[in-house]
Motif scaffolding. Structure first.
Motif, PDB file in Angstrom:
ATOM      1  N   MET A   1       0.815  -1.190   0.000  1.00 16.91           N
ATOM      2  CA  MET A   1       0.000   0.000   0.000  1.00 16.91           C
ATOM      3  C   MET A   1       0.862   1.258   0.000  1.00 16.91           C
ATOM      4  SD  MET A   1      -3.096  -0.985  -0.241  1.00 16.91           S
ATOM      5  CE  MET A   1      -3.873   0.572  -0.018  1.00 16.91           C
ATOM      6  N   VAL A   2       1.923   1.232   0.780  1.00 16.55           N
ATOM      7  CA  VAL A   2       2.797   2.410   0.844  1.00 16.55           C
ATOM      8  C   VAL A   2       3.419   2.679  -0.518  1.00 16.55           C
ATOM      9  CG1 VAL A   2       4.870   3.386   1.897  1.00 16.55           C
ATOM     10  CG2 VAL A   2       3.263   2.082   3.297  1.00 16.55           C
ATOM     11  N   THR A   3       3.917   1.650  -1.161  1.00 14.37           N
ATOM     12  CA  THR A   3       4.538   1.812  -2.466  1.00 14.37           C
ATOM     13  C   THR A   3       3.527   2.313  -3.497  1.00 14.37           C
ATOM     14  OG1 THR A   3       6.138   0.082  -1.982  1.00 14.37           O
ATOM     15  CG2 THR A   3       5.834   0.627  -4.292  1.00 14.37           C
ATOM     16  N   ALA A   4       2.325   1.775  -3.457  1.00 17.53           N
ATOM     17  CA  ALA A   4       1.287   2.229  -4.385  1.00 17.53           C
ATOM     18  C   ALA A   4       0.997   3.712  -4.180  1.00 17.53           C
ATOM     19  CB  ALA A   4       0.018   1.409  -4.198  1.00 17.53           C
ATOM     20  N   CYS A   5       0.898   4.125  -2.935  1.00 21.07           N
ATOM     21  CA  CYS A   5       0.654   5.545  -2.640  1.00 21.07           C
ATOM     22  C   CYS A   5       1.811   6.410  -3.116  1.00 21.07           C
ATOM     23  CB  CYS A   5       0.413   5.750  -1.150  1.00 21.07           C
ATOM     24  SG  CYS A   5      -1.121   5.028  -0.549  1.00 21.07           S
TER      25      CYS A   5
END
Length: 73
Positions: A1-5
């Protein structure tokens, strides 16, 4: 999720996910996850221009990697 954000430049949401993951890693004493989260969080701080905080976060990540996964330093 962090990478996607991070990829869509939603740094506020990425910071929120980092906070959640840091809480989880601290609660369950998962040093690897803590180090990875701190490194991501530092990158978010860099993108916001908060250089001193980013440097502190990177230093924390490096210390954690030294104890859990030295090769990732």
């Amino acid at each position: 999720m962090v990478t996607a954000c991070e990829r869509v430049r939603d740094f506020d949401r990425a910071a929120q996910w980092c906070d959640r993951m840091l809480e989880f890693a601290a609660r369950w004493h998962i040093r690897d996850l803590f180090a990875v989260c701190k490194a991501h969080y530092a990158a978010i701080l860099v993108s916001r221009g908060t250089w001193h905080e980013a440097e502190d976060a990177f230093a924390t990540a490096m210390r954690e990697f030294a104890g859990s996964r030295p090769g990732m330093q």
